[in-house]
Design a protein around this motif. Structure first.
Motif, PDB file in Angstrom:
ATOM      1  N   ALA A 197      42.592  55.575   9.639  1.00 48.01           N
ATOM      2  CA  ALA A 197      41.933  56.741  10.235  1.00 48.01           C
ATOM      3  C   ALA A 197      40.596  56.360  10.861  1.00 48.01           C
ATOM      4  CB  ALA A 197      41.734  57.832   9.183  1.00 48.01           C
ATOM      5  N   ILE A 198      39.843  55.467  10.193  1.00 46.21           N
ATOM      6  CA  ILE A 198      38.545  55.037  10.731  1.00 46.21           C
ATOM      7  C   ILE A 198      38.734  54.237  12.013  1.00 46.21           C
ATOM      8  CG2 ILE A 198      36.575  53.504  10.319  1.00 46.21           C
ATOM      9  CD1 ILE A 198      36.624  54.358   7.414  1.00 46.21           C
ATOM     10  N   THR A 199      39.684  53.324  12.029  1.00 45.43           N
ATOM     11  CA  THR A 199      39.875  52.503  13.227  1.00 45.43           C
ATOM     12  C   THR A 199      40.398  53.337  14.395  1.00 45.43           C
ATOM     13  OG1 THR A 199      42.089  51.819  12.473  1.00 45.43           O
ATOM     14  CG2 THR A 199      40.227  50.390  11.913  1.00 45.43           C
ATOM     15  N   ALA A 200      41.228  54.326  14.096  1.00 42.20           N
ATOM     16  CA  ALA A 200      41.715  55.208  15.165  1.00 42.20           C
ATOM     17  C   ALA A 200      40.562  56.012  15.765  1.00 42.20           C
ATOM     18  CB  ALA A 200      42.792  56.144  14.622  1.00 42.20           C
ATOM     19  N   LEU A 201      39.687  56.539  14.909  1.00 47.86           N
ATOM     20  CA  LEU A 201      38.517  57.279  15.377  1.00 47.86           C
ATOM     21  C   LEU A 201      37.610  56.377  16.207  1.00 47.86           C
ATOM     22  CD1 LEU A 201      36.711  59.837  15.303  1.00 47.86           C
ATOM     23  CD2 LEU A 201      35.716  58.933  13.178  1.00 47.86           C
ATOM     24  N   GLY A 207      35.572  54.138  21.636  1.00 44.35           N
ATOM     25  CA  GLY A 207      35.187  52.831  22.147  1.00 44.35           C
ATOM     26  C   GLY A 207      34.206  52.097  21.263  1.00 44.35           C
ATOM     27  N   ILE A 208      34.347  52.267  19.946  1.00 47.33           N
ATOM     28  CA  ILE A 208      33.435  51.675  18.968  1.00 47.33           C
ATOM     29  C   ILE A 208      34.147  50.536  18.240  1.00 47.33           C
ATOM     30  CG2 ILE A 208      32.097  52.128  16.862  1.00 47.33           C
ATOM     31  CD1 ILE A 208      31.945  55.071  17.792  1.00 47.33           C
ATOM     32  N   LEU A 209      33.434  49.458  17.981  1.00 42.70           N
ATOM     33  CA  LEU A 209      33.981  48.342  17.215  1.00 42.70           C
ATOM     34  C   LEU A 209      33.974  48.658  15.720  1.00 42.70           C
ATOM     35  CD1 LEU A 209      32.196  45.364  18.999  1.00 42.70           C
ATOM     36  CD2 LEU A 209      34.618  45.964  19.198  1.00 42.70           C
ATOM     37  N   THR A 210      34.872  48.026  14.986  1.00 39.09           N
ATOM     38  CA  THR A 210      34.902  48.169  13.526  1.00 39.09           C
ATOM     39  C   THR A 210      34.841  46.798  12.877  1.00 39.09           C
ATOM     40  OG1 THR A 210      37.330  48.242  13.596  1.00 39.09           O
ATOM     41  CG2 THR A 210      36.156  50.354  13.461  1.00 39.09           C
ATOM     42  N   VAL A 256      41.319  47.056  12.367  1.00 36.68           N
ATOM     43  CA  VAL A 256      39.939  46.581  12.252  1.00 36.68           C
ATOM     44  C   VAL A 256      39.728  45.422  13.225  1.00 36.68           C
ATOM     45  CG1 VAL A 256      38.256  45.500  10.709  1.00 36.68           C
ATOM     46  CG2 VAL A 256      39.734  47.329   9.863  1.00 36.68           C
ATOM     47  N   ASP A 257      38.559  45.398  13.876  1.00 37.05           N
ATOM     48  CA  ASP A 257      38.280  44.358  14.869  1.00 37.05           C
ATOM     49  C   ASP A 257      37.831  43.040  14.247  1.00 37.05           C
ATOM     50  OD1 ASP A 257      38.687  45.832  17.404  1.00 37.05           O
ATOM     51  OD2 ASP A 257      37.053  47.088  16.665  1.00 37.05           O
ATOM     52  N   ILE A 258      36.983  43.111  13.222  1.00 31.28           N
ATOM     53  CA  ILE A 258      36.442  41.903  12.598  1.00 31.28           C
ATOM     54  C   ILE A 258      36.516  42.049  11.081  1.00 31.28           C
ATOM     55  CG2 ILE A 258      34.451  40.366  12.387  1.00 31.28           C
ATOM     56  CD1 ILE A 258      33.377  41.642  14.975  1.00 31.28           C
ATOM     57  N   VAL A 259      37.047  41.042  10.407  1.00 29.81           N
ATOM     58  CA  VAL A 259      37.114  41.035   8.943  1.00 29.81           C
ATOM     59  C   VAL A 259      36.197  39.929   8.427  1.00 29.81           C
ATOM     60  CG1 VAL A 259      38.579  40.626   6.939  1.00 29.81           C
ATOM     61  CG2 VAL A 259      39.433  41.986   8.840  1.00 29.81           C
TER      62      VAL A 259
END
Length: 403
Positions: free
Chosen positions: A176-180, A185-188, A207-210
């Protein structure tokens, strides 16, 4: 549930194979089952032109060990495979990895949303970034999707979170957070140290970066510091040119060798940590002198995440003693015989700490306190015999008096 269990089992076996098998061994290293420790600081070339070409793309070529090193690269290849990412980059510590990514991503005027109970040093770094005109909104307790959506600004660049979180081990809905975030246009970015790549794969959830502190479960032996980032090749190229090369938190080849050794036993160790911690958490949950236990498996609201996010439970959790006096918390900890008192976790030894009491600058008053957090104890369950640990906790709990 049977389908979920079958999928988890299949992925676990695949990941265990990555952890156990050598990379680039065999004929490359004379049949050695371990990659060599390449301690060279620089690497020579046959011609000026070949050197120049490698230098122009130092992200992908071995030129100087501050950029790439064969032993470190072997570790990075395994970590990328485990996280299902395109590229991994290793660092001298977990904070070295986290700050490198933040340094590469954020610019003056950007806004960051931190979600869930984040590792203290990460929050301190983001708060320090205010001096460089980077603002922070910290959703430490109210971290619903609606709260995150309301916190988004026109200049929000990154949503940073943990799941399960430090200290209280609460989870958030990663998908849900990554979809939002994608909608705006926000990185996660997410710290996945607690679950490790074996129990959770955030990249597959958008998620963009782990980030990882390899110091914890990947080490397993409490004998080195290391960190890692896993992401797309495009994102890693950006992190490499700024956050990695300019800050210099380089992992040594010898530490990379130790991390590769740790990965070999990670699947076996994690299962033992999980089994023992679940039984100890249940023991504490049923004990009359324990107010509550913060373990994802004991939270009914978070059990729905199992299979969807987590596929297993690590050995670190916390609980609150049913008392209003700090002296009983300290006395409980001091009476434990087989738990080491110290900061880290994820090793073979069991650890214990009272996080909130440790942060106080003056002695905690031994009278009634309004905050139950002062009576919170965090434990990392190691690989000692289960009965021995339960008996140890039981005898220490006898000291605690309810008010």
């Amino acid at each position: 549930m049977d389908q979920i269990s079958a999928k988890i089992k299949k992925e676990w076996e695949y990941d265990a194979g990555i952890c156990l098998n050598s990379i680039d061994s065999g004929t490359h290293y004379g049949g050695s089952v371990n990659p060599p420790i390449v301690m060279s600081s620089f690497f020579s070339f046959d011609s000026h032109e070949s050197f120049s070409q490698a230098l122009r793309n130092e992200c992908d070529n071995v030129v100087y060990s501050r950029g790439n090193n064969p032993t470190v690269a072997a570790l990075e290849k395994k970590l990328a495979q485990l996280e299902r990412g395109e590229k991994a980059r290793c660092f001298a510590s977990g904070m070295g990895a986290i700050t490198a990514a933040l340094f590469a991503i954020l610019n003056a005027g950007d806004h960051v949303i931190a979600v869930n109970n984040i590792y203290d040093r990460t929050i301190e770094y983001l708060e320090h970034a205010a001096s460089h005109q980077i603002s922070l909104t910290y959703l430490r307790e109210n971290f619903t999707i609606d709260a995150i959506r309301e916190a988004i600004r026109s200049n929000t660049k990154l949503i940073y979170f943990e799941s399960p979180a430090s200290t209280l081990f609460t989870q958030v809905d990663i998908t849900a957070i990554t979809a939002l975030a994608r909608e705006h246009g926000i990185l996660t970015m997410m710290d996945n140290t607690w679950a490790t790549p074996l129990f959770q794969k955030p990249l597959l959830m958008g998620v963009d970066i782990v980030a990882h502190s390899l110091t914890k479960y990947v080490s397993g032996h409490s004998d080195f510091l290391a960190g890692a980032l896993v992401c797309s090749a495009e994102m890693m190229r950006k992190i490499f040119s700024t956050g990695y090369m300019l800050q210099g938190a380089v992992l040594s080849p010898f530490v990379a060798y130790l991390a590769l050794r740790g990965l070999r036993t990670l699947p076996v160790r994690l299962k033992e940590h999980e089994k023992n911690a679940l039984q100890i958490a249940q023991f504490l949950h049923e004990h009359s002198k324990v107010r509550c236990v913060h373990h994802p498996a004991l939270n009914n609201a978070e059990e729905a995440f199992f299979g969807k996010q987590l596929t297993g439970y690590a050995g670190v959790f916390s609980f609150v003693l049913d008392t209003k006096k700090c002296l009983y918390v300290k006395g409980f900890i001091d009476r434990l015989k087989y738990f080491h008192r110290g900061l880290s976790w994820g090793g073979f030894e069991s650890m214990v700490i009272a996080p909130y009491l440790c942060k106080q600058n003056k002695q905690c008053p031994c009278d009634q306190s309004a905050s139950p957090n002062k009576h919170l104890v965090r434990v990392s369950i190691g690989l000692e015999p289960l009965d021995m640990l339960i008996q140890d906790l039981s005898q220490a709990l006898e000291f605690v008096e309810k008010d």
